[in-house]
Design a protein around this motif. Structure first.
Motif, PDB file in Angstrom:
ATOM      1  N   LEU A  26       0.826  -1.210   0.000  1.00 56.51           N
ATOM      2  CA  LEU A  26       0.000   0.000   0.000  1.00 56.51           C
ATOM      3  C   LEU A  26       0.861   1.262   0.000  1.00 56.51           C
ATOM      4  O   LEU A  26       0.559   2.227  -0.699  1.00 56.51           O
ATOM      5  CB  LEU A  26      -0.963  -0.011   1.191  1.00 56.51           C
ATOM      6  N   ILE A  27       1.951   1.244   0.733  1.00 54.19           N
ATOM      7  CA  ILE A  27       2.885   2.388   0.721  1.00 54.19           C
ATOM      8  C   ILE A  27       3.453   2.562  -0.689  1.00 54.19           C
ATOM      9  O   ILE A  27       3.493   3.678  -1.223  1.00 54.19           O
ATOM     10  CB  ILE A  27       4.017   2.191   1.748  1.00 54.19           C
ATOM     11  N   ALA A  28       3.872   1.455  -1.309  1.00 51.21           N
ATOM     12  CA  ALA A  28       4.462   1.510  -2.653  1.00 51.21           C
ATOM     13  C   ALA A  28       3.462   2.031  -3.677  1.00 51.21           C
ATOM     14  O   ALA A  28       3.805   2.873  -4.518  1.00 51.21           O
ATOM     15  CB  ALA A  28       4.970   0.126  -3.052  1.00 51.21           C
ATOM     16  N   VAL A  29       2.227   1.556  -3.612  1.00 49.23           N
ATOM     17  CA  VAL A  29       1.199   1.989  -4.567  1.00 49.23           C
ATOM     18  C   VAL A  29       0.925   3.477  -4.402  1.00 49.23           C
ATOM     19  O   VAL A  29       0.852   4.226  -5.385  1.00 49.23           O
ATOM     20  CB  VAL A  29      -0.107   1.170  -4.396  1.00 49.23           C
ATOM     21  N   GLU A  34      -0.173   4.870 -10.522  1.00 48.14           N
ATOM     22  CA  GLU A  34      -0.575   3.836 -11.479  1.00 48.14           C
ATOM     23  C   GLU A  34       0.576   3.251 -12.283  1.00 48.14           C
ATOM     24  O   GLU A  34       0.427   2.178 -12.871  1.00 48.14           O
ATOM     25  CB  GLU A  34      -1.667   4.376 -12.405  1.00 48.14           C
ATOM     26  N   SER A  35       1.731   3.909 -12.291  1.00 49.93           N
ATOM     27  CA  SER A  35       2.874   3.326 -13.018  1.00 49.93           C
ATOM     28  C   SER A  35       3.332   2.023 -12.370  1.00 49.93           C
ATOM     29  O   SER A  35       4.062   1.251 -12.980  1.00 49.93           O
ATOM     30  CB  SER A  35       4.029   4.319 -13.110  1.00 49.93           C
ATOM     31  N   ILE A  36       2.856   1.745 -11.157  1.00 49.16           N
ATOM     32  CA  ILE A  36       3.200   0.491 -10.482  1.00 49.16           C
ATOM     33  C   ILE A  36       2.602  -0.710 -11.225  1.00 49.16           C
ATOM     34  O   ILE A  36       3.003  -1.839 -11.023  1.00 49.16           O
ATOM     35  CB  ILE A  36       2.750   0.518  -9.007  1.00 49.16           C
ATOM     36  N   LEU A  37       1.653  -0.424 -12.119  1.00 52.02           N
ATOM     37  CA  LEU A  37       1.048  -1.478 -12.927  1.00 52.02           C
ATOM     38  C   LEU A  37       1.891  -1.840 -14.140  1.00 52.02           C
ATOM     39  O   LEU A  37       1.549  -2.775 -14.874  1.00 52.02           O
ATOM     40  CB  LEU A  37      -0.343  -1.044 -13.411  1.00 52.02           C
ATOM     41  N   THR A  38       2.966  -1.105 -14.370  1.00 50.28           N
ATOM     42  CA  THR A  38       3.799  -1.352 -15.552  1.00 50.28           C
ATOM     43  C   THR A  38       5.244  -1.615 -15.147  1.00 50.28           C
ATOM     44  O   THR A  38       5.670  -1.313 -14.035  1.00 50.28           O
ATOM     45  CB  THR A  38       3.764  -0.151 -16.514  1.00 50.28           C
ATOM     46  N   ARG A  39       5.995  -2.130 -16.078  1.00 53.04           N
ATOM     47  CA  ARG A  39       7.416  -2.396 -15.825  1.00 53.04           C
ATOM     48  C   ARG A  39       8.253  -1.121 -15.878  1.00 53.04           C
ATOM     49  O   ARG A  39       9.449  -1.154 -15.632  1.00 53.04           O
ATOM     50  CB  ARG A  39       7.926  -3.409 -16.836  1.00 53.04           C
TER      51      ARG A  39
END
Length: 186
Positions: A26-29, A34-39
């Protein structure tokens, strides 16, 4: 981003590892967005796995992973998608060729932060990073034809549940798989 946070927040940890991993995810997100959804998020990003079992709950469908050189669950990168259950189903179909597969339930069965060693993929070096992995329990039809995906795995097969620990050569993943196997309703 709201959907990503809601999905992770809705997961009920069943052990200290999941409680801590959920907190850190949750901290990272919230930090990454939303870039956490991509490489594009090279230090950490969301991945989704489908731990696939047969209807009798006696076997699991696994792939012999090219990078990890071990039998492993089926899964992959979210690649911008925030419907994580759909990602798990898509990856299972793409990586194994299985056609008849469905979720055992809509909720995740496991949540784990996994380390990925540096490796080469498609001629480019991928630095060590973390996979913020969300896992769903899937049920597949073992009568379906299976087929490997050459760029991702060397083999695909149904493995007896009691043989998983012997087949998997990554000790840290055996802990994750055992946790999931213990949670499968009898």
């Amino acid at each position: 981003m709201k959907k990503i946070i809601e999905t992770i927040e809705s997961f009920q940890p069943l052990c200290e590892q999941e409680k801590k991993d959920k907190e850190l995810m949750l901290i990272a997100v919230k930090k990454q967005g939303e870039s956490i959804l991509t490489r594009e998020s090279e230090l950490f990003h969301i991945t989704v796995s489908g731990f696939t079992i047969n209807k009798e709950k006696t076997k699991t469908l696994m792939v012999f992973h090219n990078i990890y050189n071990s039998w492993s669950w089926i899964g992959g990168h979210a690649d911008g998608e925030d419907d994580f259950l759909e990602v798990a189903l898509r990856e299972a179909k793409e990586e194994t060729g299985i056609e008849h597969i469905y979720p055992a339930e809509a909720d995740m069965i496991s949540l784990d932060i996994l380390t990925t060693k540096g490796h080469w993929k498609n001629g480019s070096y991928v630095a060590p990073h973390l996979h913020l992995n969300l896992t769903y329990l899937l049920i597949g039809d073992e009568k379906d034809a299976i087929q490997r995906k050459e760029d991702e795995n060397k083999a695909v097969g149904w493995i007896l549940i009691e043989e998983v620990e012997k087949k998997v050569t990554e000790p840290e993943m055996n802990l994750v798989y055992q946790k999931i196997l213990d949670r499968i309703p009898k």
